[in-house]
Design a protein around this motif. Structure first.
Motif, PDB file in Angstrom:
ATOM      1  N   ARG A  85       0.818  -1.220   0.000  1.00 42.62           N
ATOM      2  CA  ARG A  85       0.000   0.000   0.000  1.00 42.62           C
ATOM      3  C   ARG A  85       0.850   1.269   0.000  1.00 42.62           C
ATOM      4  N   ILE A  86       1.962   1.208   0.692  1.00 40.34           N
ATOM      5  CA  ILE A  86       2.849   2.383   0.673  1.00 40.34           C
ATOM      6  C   ILE A  86       3.346   2.633  -0.744  1.00 40.34           C
ATOM      7  N   LYS A  87       3.771   1.559  -1.402  1.00 37.80           N
ATOM      8  CA  LYS A  87       4.292   1.701  -2.764  1.00 37.80           C
ATOM      9  C   LYS A  87       3.183   2.129  -3.738  1.00 37.80           C
ATOM     10  N   ASP A  88       2.011   1.541  -3.597  1.00 35.92           N
ATOM     11  CA  ASP A  88       0.904   1.911  -4.493  1.00 35.92           C
ATOM     12  C   ASP A  88       0.536   3.384  -4.334  1.00 35.92           C
ATOM     13  N   HIS A  89       0.463   3.807  -3.089  1.00 33.91           N
ATOM     14  CA  HIS A  89       0.144   5.202  -2.823  1.00 33.91           C
ATOM     15  C   HIS A  89       1.188   6.120  -3.470  1.00 33.91           C
ATOM     16  N   THR A  90       2.453   5.764  -3.287  1.00 32.41           N
ATOM     17  CA  THR A  90       3.524   6.594  -3.852  1.00 32.41           C
ATOM     18  C   THR A  90       3.413   6.658  -5.367  1.00 32.41           C
ATOM     19  N   LEU A  91       3.174   5.506  -5.981  1.00 32.66           N
ATOM     20  CA  LEU A  91       3.106   5.465  -7.449  1.00 32.66           C
ATOM     21  C   LEU A  91       1.934   6.300  -7.968  1.00 32.66           C
ATOM     22  N   GLY A 109      16.116   4.929  -9.756  1.00 39.26           N
ATOM     23  CA  GLY A 109      14.862   4.862 -10.500  1.00 39.26           C
ATOM     24  C   GLY A 109      13.776   5.648  -9.778  1.00 39.26           C
ATOM     25  N   ILE A 110      12.883   6.281 -10.549  1.00 39.48           N
ATOM     26  CA  ILE A 110      11.879   7.148  -9.933  1.00 39.48           C
ATOM     27  C   ILE A 110      10.870   6.372  -9.082  1.00 39.48           C
ATOM     28  N   GLU A 111      10.898   5.022  -9.179  1.00 42.28           N
ATOM     29  CA  GLU A 111       9.939   4.235  -8.399  1.00 42.28           C
ATOM     30  C   GLU A 111      10.470   3.886  -7.017  1.00 42.28           C
ATOM     31  N   LYS A 112      11.666   4.353  -6.673  1.00 41.48           N
ATOM     32  CA  LYS A 112      12.284   3.967  -5.397  1.00 41.48           C
ATOM     33  C   LYS A 112      11.833   4.823  -4.219  1.00 41.48           C
ATOM     34  N   ILE A 113      10.915   5.745  -4.474  1.00 33.31           N
ATOM     35  CA  ILE A 113      10.531   6.693  -3.432  1.00 33.31           C
ATOM     36  C   ILE A 113       9.563   6.064  -2.424  1.00 33.31           C
ATOM     37  N   VAL A 114       9.751   6.394  -1.153  1.00 29.25           N
ATOM     38  CA  VAL A 114       8.711   6.163  -0.141  1.00 29.25           C
ATOM     39  C   VAL A 114       8.398   7.527   0.469  1.00 29.25           C
ATOM     40  N   PRO A 115       7.138   7.726   0.895  1.00 29.89           N
ATOM     41  CA  PRO A 115       6.775   9.073   1.346  1.00 29.89           C
ATOM     42  C   PRO A 115       7.486   9.530   2.616  1.00 29.89           C
ATOM     43  N   THR A 116       7.494   8.676   3.654  1.00 24.43           N
ATOM     44  CA  THR A 116       7.968   9.164   4.956  1.00 24.43           C
ATOM     45  C   THR A 116       9.065   8.289   5.551  1.00 24.43           C
ATOM     46  N   ARG A 131       9.108   7.083   8.406  1.00 20.11           N
ATOM     47  CA  ARG A 131       8.501   5.973   9.122  1.00 20.11           C
ATOM     48  C   ARG A 131       8.260   4.762   8.220  1.00 20.11           C
ATOM     49  N   ASP A 132       8.065   5.002   6.917  1.00 22.94           N
ATOM     50  CA  ASP A 132       7.792   3.892   6.008  1.00 22.94           C
ATOM     51  C   ASP A 132       8.940   2.888   5.952  1.00 22.94           C
ATOM     52  N   PRO A 171      -4.856  12.612   3.029  1.00 21.76           N
ATOM     53  CA  PRO A 171      -3.459  12.506   3.440  1.00 21.76           C
ATOM     54  C   PRO A 171      -3.067  11.043   3.631  1.00 21.76           C
ATOM     55  N   PHE A 172      -1.804  10.771   3.337  1.00 19.75           N
ATOM     56  CA  PHE A 172      -1.290   9.408   3.322  1.00 19.75           C
ATOM     57  C   PHE A 172      -1.590   8.655   4.613  1.00 19.75           C
ATOM     58  N   GLU A 173      -1.303   9.261   5.747  1.00 21.14           N
ATOM     59  CA  GLU A 173      -1.452   8.531   7.006  1.00 21.14           C
ATOM     60  C   GLU A 173      -2.909   8.217   7.330  1.00 21.14           C
ATOM     61  N   GLN A 174      -3.829   9.029   6.772  1.00 22.18           N
ATOM     62  CA  GLN A 174      -5.246   8.720   6.990  1.00 22.18           C
ATOM     63  C   GLN A 174      -5.737   7.665   6.015  1.00 22.18           C
ATOM     64  N   ALA A 175      -5.079   7.631   4.854  1.00 24.29           N
ATOM     65  CA  ALA A 175      -5.547   6.741   3.802  1.00 24.29           C
ATOM     66  C   ALA A 175      -5.262   5.283   4.114  1.00 24.29           C
ATOM     67  N   PHE A 176      -4.326   5.044   5.021  1.00 22.45           N
ATOM     68  CA  PHE A 176      -4.017   3.633   5.265  1.00 22.45           C
ATOM     69  C   PHE A 176      -3.608   3.400   6.697  1.00 22.45           C
ATOM     70  N   SER A 177      -4.007   2.256   7.221  1.00 15.52           N
ATOM     71  CA  SER A 177      -3.701   1.968   8.615  1.00 15.52           C
ATOM     72  C   SER A 177      -2.526   1.005   8.675  1.00 15.52           C
ATOM     73  N   ARG A 178      -1.683   1.195   9.677  1.00 13.82           N
ATOM     74  CA  ARG A 178      -0.519   0.329   9.840  1.00 13.82           C
ATOM     75  C   ARG A 178      -0.902  -0.787  10.804  1.00 13.82           C
ATOM     76  N   ASP A 179      -1.285  -1.919  10.212  1.00 14.53           N
ATOM     77  CA  ASP A 179      -1.814  -3.010  11.029  1.00 14.53           C
ATOM     78  C   ASP A 179      -0.734  -3.917  11.605  1.00 14.53           C
ATOM     79  N   TYR A 180       0.511  -3.669  11.202  1.00 13.89           N
ATOM     80  CA  TYR A 180       1.576  -4.547  11.694  1.00 13.89           C
ATOM     81  C   TYR A 180       1.962  -4.152  13.120  1.00 13.89           C
ATOM     82  N   LEU A 181       2.795  -5.002  13.714  1.00 11.29           N
ATOM     83  CA  LEU A 181       3.112  -4.837  15.130  1.00 11.29           C
ATOM     84  C   LEU A 181       4.209  -3.798  15.345  1.00 11.29           C
TER      85      LEU A 181
END
Lengths: 506, 222
Positions: free
Chosen positions: A66-72, A256-263, A265-266, B24-34
């Motif tokens: 989901r992180i990657k999909d959102h970024t893309l 590559g432009i696909e290597k980005i993560v938003p934050t 924390r990701d 916003p990104f953090e609202q759009a998805f929940s971090r369900d992992y531990l």
């Protein structure tokens, strides 16, 4: 320096044969098959164990996806954010639409430093664009410093695995390459070098150390770029990455432009899933992160080259864009029955295995023989999807790309919408499908055909004639029954007044 | 048109048909992992760190703050180190009993000079129990990145339990992305020969981690 340099192959390679032909040699090479079988089975078992250690693997995998999909889906915004944050941290950002442009930029940056040699961290992006050859053409020598890349470079060979490019070589072959070639490049291999992995690693340490210590320019890729902070991340094992990232005065990273993560924390997701998926470790020995430049620590100048080279075209394909989630762990290679037997070279790309079979035809298009054949380099068993830490449905994309090859249709190439013609070589398949469509739409004709087939079954050949022979070489033709199913149904059910279609219609 | 505009234009056209959400990104998805795996007390977390460090071939020592100087001196002597690099902000007490010649971490030192030094002693920023990882952030008691890279022997002191976290997510929370970070899990290694792990390639081939209990010293320079 001698003139024997042969680095990584240019991407795409000139006129690479289609996958089945290319794989032919590999499957008949017992040493290669033995090496591949040993290596892939070793890592498979270890990976399963490393993954089983974390009880929330499914959730981590879903989060990574989901992180990657959102970024893309917001890539334009994140690209601008990366540019801003890297610049603010003291880095210089360059944009490269294709391989040639990226190579020109990097060669220019190296020349500006006045240096004629560079040390390199293993990087798929720079292999993809054939950077070493481009630099060589400009009189700049690039030293690969990852052990496996060194084996490939010294052996004048091609990489065959994403993580372990020399996976096709066993320890004896590596010893021979080191003994023969190291002196051409610098410090020779120690006298009496044996084939124990520890001694081979020691030989590489000694050979490369002088290069690290004098290097003024380092070139890397990156596993991740964090948009909010402008941080780059390189995940590695040997310490060659740290050497290249911290000792030189100038660092150039091609990403590559696909290597980005938003934050920031990701990273907590990917730093858990990547090591376990790639080398089957809880954590890889070294991970380096850097944000621009740091005073009096590491390179004084940092360049980031953002590389498109077919990625935005891939992004335009709704089904195929999921391939851009790939974090290059290579778990899919290690579980693939086709890769295990065919080896990496048959895929004709720096991206072999299942991920290569969906990435190369999208990055390069399906015009060449090899790229049109790659979507077929799979039995669609789905093991790759199962292990993928970002849940890329590789079988889905393979089938999608097969459809594109056979039927043609709209695709995006270099940013332009074009309509592909159906590929040659699939005419018989298309004719068969057209005939099937015709027959299934006409019950009377279907019935007549089926009865005719049943009555003539004694005369049916065991293999198909003509080009169909290639299909039936390795497969049995399905036997035609003595009586078509519909006739049987009518005879046994229809006349008993049961629930047959006739009965129901009365 | 610049390549920047070309690439951004291609990306925008590629996404033109995609569903656009402005959540916003953090609202759009929940971090369900531990946040961490398993339940452990402080002691157990430190034990797990020691266990996982050792599993990846780091040599683990445990001592009290009072014994730290003697422990480090003993390690350097056992190794036979003649010289040791010292970050400028390292607690001088840590090396008070070592007879090894100290080489300060200086910007002017060349990599070749560093290559002739036998050992390095540093503190760390945080240690991760679940993965057996120590993280350096270039702080004054850790020095430049290269001093823990070029010498072949690294002694890293972890103050337990303060500097120990359970998991990767907890470690990232504590770290500052603006600083250059080095995450270290065991000595350098490679899996490049037949996908078998071999320890010791380019980074320090010997990693010794000292888990020092009840670190009372507050005079650590920051």
């Amino acid at each position: 320096m001698s003139g024997t340099f042969v680095g990584m192959p240019v991407f795409p390679p000139p006129a690479h044969p289609a996958f089945p032909q290319a794989a032919h040699e590999a499957v008949n090479n017992p040493t290669l098959r033995g090496n591949l079988r040993h290596a892939t089975h070793t890592i498979r078992a270890k990976r399963a164990k490393a993954v089983a250690e974390v009880s929330d693997w499914a959730e981590l995998r879903e989060a990574g996806k989901r992180i990657k999909d959102h970024t893309l889906l917001h890539l334009d915004r994140y690209l601008e954010q990366v540019e801003e944050s890297v610049t603010a941290a003291g880095g210089i950002v360059h944009w490269a639409a294709d391989a040639d442009e990226a190579n020109r930029i990097v060669a220019g940056l190296v020349k500006e430093t006045g240096e004629s040699e560079v040390v390199k961290v293993k990087s798929m992006a720079t292999q993809e664009i054939g950077l070493n050859e481009a630099l060589e053409a400009e009189g700049i020598r690039a030293y690969e410093t990852d052990l496996a890349e060194l084996i490939v470079q010294l052996g004048k060979d091609r990489p065959s695995h994403i993580l372990v490019p020399a996976i096709h070589r066993n320890r004896g072959e590596i010893r021979d390459i080191f003994t023969r070639e190291m002196s051409e490049w610098g410090r020779p291999a120690p006298e009496g070098l044996t084939d124990t992995p520890a001694e081979l690693a020691e030989a590489a340490r000694l050979h490369l150390r002088e290069k690290f210590l004098r290097a003024k320019v380092g070139i890397s890729g990156a596993n991740f770029v964090v948009a909010e902070t402008g941080t780059l991340v390189v995940v590695e094992s040997e310490g060659n990455g740290r050497m290249c990232l911290t000792l030189p005065e100038t660092l150039i990273s091609v990403v590559g432009i696909e290597k980005i993560v938003p934050t920031w924390r990701d990273l907590e997701v990917f730093l858990q899933t990547l090591p376990r998926s790639s080398t089957a470790e809880r954590m890889n020995p070294y991970t380096s992160t850097w944000t621009g430049t740091t005073d009096e620590d590491g390179p004084k100048t940092f360049h980031l080259v953002l590389l498109d080279n077919g990625r935005s075209d891939t992004l335009a394909d709704e089904v195929g864009r999921q391939a851009l989630r790939c974090i290059r762990c290579s778990a899919c290679l290690n579980v693939c029955p086709v890769y295990e037997r065919a080896g990496g070279h048959a895929y004709g790309s720096v991206y072999p295995g299942p991920i290569g079979a969906i990435l190369s035809p999208q990055l390069r298009g399906t015009a060449s023989e090899i790229d049109a054949s790659l979507p077929y380099a799979s039995s669609l068993c789905g093991a790759c999807y199962e292990v993928c830490p970002v849940a890329i449905d590789i079988p889905e994309v393979l089938v999608h790309l097969r459809e594109r090859v056979v039927q043609g249709g709209p695709v995006t190439r270099e940013g332009n919408k074009v309509v592909l013609k159906p590929a040659k070589g699939h005419a018989a398949e298309r004719a068969a499908m057209r005939a099937a469509r015709w027959a299934f739409a006409r019950p009377g004709a279907l019935r007549t055909g089926q009865r005719l087939a049943s009555r003539t079954r004694r005369f049916h050949p065991r293999t198909l004639p003509g080009p169909g022979g290639a299909w039936s070489d390795t497969r049995d033709l399905p036997p035609v029954p003595a009586e078509p199913f519909r006739d049987w149904w009518q005879r046994t059910q229809g006349q008993n007044g049961g629930n047959g279609d006739r009965g129901a219609a009365k | 048109m610049s390549s920047r505009e070309r690439i951004l234009g291609r990306v925008r056209r590629a996404l033109a048909a995609a569903p656009q959400d402005d959540m916003p990104f953090e609202q759009a998805f929940s971090r369900d992992y531990l946040r961490e795996h398993g339940e452990r007390g402080v002691e157990q977390t430190v034990d797990l760190l020691a266990e996982n460090l050792a599993d990846y071939r780091a040599i683990v020592h445990r001592c009290t703050a009072a014994d730290l100087a003697a422990t480090i001196a003993g390690m350097l002597a056992a190794r036979g180190s003649k010289t040791v690099v010292v970050p400028t902000g390292l607690d001088p007490g840590w090396l008070a009993e070592a007879e090894t010649e100290q080489v300060p971490d200086r910007a002017e030192s060349t990599p070749q000079e560093l290559d002739r030094v036998d050992s390095v002693v540093t503190a760390c920023a945080v240690a991760i129990a679940e993965t057996g990882t120590i993280v350096l952030d270039g702080g004054p008691d850790q020095g430049r990145r290269r001093i823990t890279l070029v010498p072949d022997h690294h002694i890293c002191v972890v103050r337990v339990p303060d500097q120990v976290v359970s998991s990767v997510p907890q470690a990232l929370e504590r770290l500052d992305p603006a600083r250059p970070l080095t995450w270290i899990s065991g000595p350098s290694a490679t899996s490049d020969i037949e996908l078998d792990r071999v320890e010791g390639v380019h980074g320090p081939r010997t990693l010794e981690v000292v888990l020092v209990d009840g670190q009372a010293s507050t005079e650590v320079t920051t």
